[in-house]
Design a protein around this motif. Structure first.
Motif: not given
Length: 641
Positions: A136-138, A179-181, A185-186, A192-193
């Motif tokens: 899962g990811d952002i 952010i963990d790759p 990424t940032m 997302l924000r």
């Protein structure tokens, strides 16, 4: 010769103008002199009344009476209007009181373990979890925002640690502001924000101030005793070969809480695993680093933080021994009273300092920031957290014993109290807290459907309890569809299996999964819960509960708790708004109850919610007793008498 004009004849403006020019012509350069009298000879010009004449009228009895009558009429009219205004203010219906609710008072918090929520990566030729395939990811979270907002009805996301780390939990952090790759990424985070803000959703993140990972640059410099980093961690001399340690402290995860470092030739302290050395929060430089981390994420739009391991932040400065419990050997963590390493008074001071940092970003209504901690069954600690300014303290409504919240927990194995009894005791203790976070499970504990003290048939009833109590519900992803612990995986992974989106098992990822999914995904999944249009599936019940929770009495109404046997009852009532009675049968047999005698609510009520059937009827409690099946819950609506 000019025409003769009778000077006694009245003139209009046009004639006067003609006479002026004619007179000027006949007299040459001389100024014309024409005497013009307007009106008839009998007219008298009005020049106003003189003082003497006015005084005659002022003293005239007739005009005195007129003035007096007008004055009386004025004051009578003014008095009538004043009385009418007072009457309206006093007797007209008042607007009910509405408290100043903040964003965290209004919505259920949806907790996400990011590795297991949604993988956005396309199908890879060769699956590789190290690159994020099957993880899962952002972006995956962003892809599921519609579900979170429209189906799960949550406007607040709490995402577990996304930070760059060297362990599976993302707690052995190497960089708190990266952010963990594995998750993206940032730029992915910022997007997302941005999207969540457009959807009027809030974002809460983990804050991990108790420790770092051993691979963190701070720890490497501390090993070398480099400048201020020398005291970034808790070091002490020791001789492991002689079994000589600074004290008898044990790790929460088992074994000694001290590990020898070959580089520095000293032992470092770790409450958790040895790859997570504890930070020395008595160092002003460390405290400044942590505040800078908070500000970094606040500047990126984060709305709040859950402080991980808040109970372990400080330990005894003199490294004094823990108290050994009588009859214990001292070989295990549970053999000690942790009076030196847990809930230290300094914890509250630093929490208050972090809350002050958050408050500095509260520049106008709607920009409030939340500081959240999780507490055990400890009433005193919960109260202290609130006194320190903590916004929300998370606890479980399911007390582990028949003892009160204030008396602490007792193992389920030795508890003789029924579930209804334990919950009644817990709820009465929680009444005094407005912002208790109500959680059943998280990434480190069993899911609601797998708790040893919960019958799977009670899931809907317990979700009803969580949604209708005062406080802030925290829903761990998948609980809304009845997900269970994995039957063969060990803790904590058995609590963290991939989200079950469809009956094919393909909803989470197109790639090989980082963790084996639960075999019951064909039965318990979002697609199945929605497709069959079953209003009484776990997911649809959960959705209706979130909608019900939006009513005023559930938002801020007072609570009164009652119990008859295994029937748990409580009312929620806000002044000026309809009240609600929530009744939950936690037993194994039907109950018949009139409710009026026990709860003293009005006799005329209407069923507005049921966990298992369509029962939207109005009944009179004085004439009808209601039958509630085991593991069912019902909500009645009533108006004040």
């Amino acid at each position: 010769m000019a025409d003769k004009v009778d000077v006694n004849t009245p003139l209009n403006a046009k004639i006067a103008e003609e006479l002026y020019f004619k007179a000027q012509f006949e007299n040459g350069s001389e100024e014309p002199h024409v005497a013009i009298e307007c009106g008839s000879g009998d007219d008298v010009s009005f020049t106003g009344l003189g003082k003497e004449e006015l005084m005659k009228y002022a003293d005239d009895p007739f005009w005195k009476k007129v003035r007096l009558i007008l004055l009386i009429v004025f004051w009578i009219g003014w008095t009538i209007m004043l009385v009418a205004a007072i009457f309206i203010i006093v007797l007209a219906p008042k607007c009910p009181y509405r408290p100043d609710l903040k964003w965290y008072d209004k919505s259920t918090v949806y907790e996400i373990f990011p590795k297991s929520f949604q993988d956005s990566n396309p199908k890879a030729k060769k699956a590789d979890t190290k690159t994020g395939d099957g993880v899962g990811d952002i972006k995956g979270i962003q892809d599921r925002l519609k579900y979170l907002k429209d189906v799960a009805k949550s406007n607040i996301l709490y995402i577990n640690s996304l930070y760059e780390s060297k362990d599976e939990d993302r707690l052995a952090i190497t960089n708190h502001v990266s952010i963990d790759p594995l998750f993206g990424t940032m730029g992915d985070f910022d997007m997302l924000r941005k999207v969540t803000k457009k959807l009027e959703m809030r974002l809460i993140m983990d804050f991990i101030p108790n420790h770092t990972g051993k691979m963190n640059k701070w720890f490497k410099k501390s090993q070398m005793k480099y400048g201020v980093y020398t005291d970034y961690y808790i070091w002490a001399t020791c001789e492991p070969n002689n079994n000589t340690y600074p004290n008898n402290w044990m790790s929460v995860k088992g074994g000694r809480a001290w590990t020898y470092d070959d580089t520095r030739k000293e032992c470092y302290f770790h409450q958790l695993e040895s790859d997570k050395p504890d930070l020395n929060l008595r160092s002003a430089d460390v405290r400044q680093e942590l505040e800078s981390i908070l500000r970094f994420w606040l500047d990126r739009g984060v709305d709040g933080f859950h402080v991980q391991n808040a109970q372990y932040l400080y330990e005894d400065e003199n490294l004094g021994d823990e108290t050994l419990i009588t009859g214990k050997t001292g070989d295990n963590y549970t053999d000690f009273e942790h009076n030196q390493t847990m809930n230290h008074p300094e914890n509250l001071k630093i929490l208050q300092g972090w809350k002050n940092v958050l408050e500095s970003y509260n520049t106008k209504p709607g920009r409030e920031k939340a500081l959240i901690v999780t507490a055990k069954d400890d009433l005193n600690t919960t109260m202290e957290y609130f006194d320190a300014g903590v916004t929300i303290v998370r606890v479980s409504p399911l007390s582990d014993s028949g003892a009160s919240f204030a008396e602490g927990s007792v193992s389920l194995a030795v508890s003789n109290a029924s579930l209804a009894e334990r919950m009644e005791t817990k709820l009465k203790d929680l009444i005094s807290f407005n912002r208790i976070g109500l959680m059943y499970s998280d990434k480190d504990s069993s899911r609601l459907a797998s708790r040893v003290d919960v019958n799977p048939e009670q899931i809907k009833a317990l979700l009803t309890l969580q949604a209708t109590l005062p406080g802030v519900p925290f829903n761990y992803y998948g609980n809304e569809i009845g997900m269970t612990d994995h039957p063969t995986l060990s803790a904590p992974n058995k609590y963290r299996t991939p989200m079950q989106w469809n009956f094919k098992g393909t909803g989470f990822s197109k790639n090989t999964l980082w963790l084996e999914r639960n075999a019951n995904y064909r039965e318990f999944n979002v697609e199945t819960e929605k497709v069959h249009q079953n209003d009484y599936s776990t997911l649809m019940v959960y959705k209706r509960l979130q909608e019900l929770r939006g009513n005023e009495s559930f938002q801020w109404g007072k609570m009164s708790v009652n119990r008859t046997g295994n029937l748990l009852m409580f009312t929620r009532k806000a002044d000026g708004f309809p009240g609600y009675l929530v009744a939950i049968n936690l037993g194994t047999s039907k109950v018949t109850e009139s409710f009026h005698a026990t709860t003293r609510i009005p006799k005329e009520v209407k069923v507005v919610f049921h966990t298992h059937k369509d029962d939207n009827i109005a009944i009179s409690l004085s004439e009808t007793s209601y039958i509630l099946d085991p593991s069912h819950a019902v909500v009645f609506k009533y108006n004040s008498e």
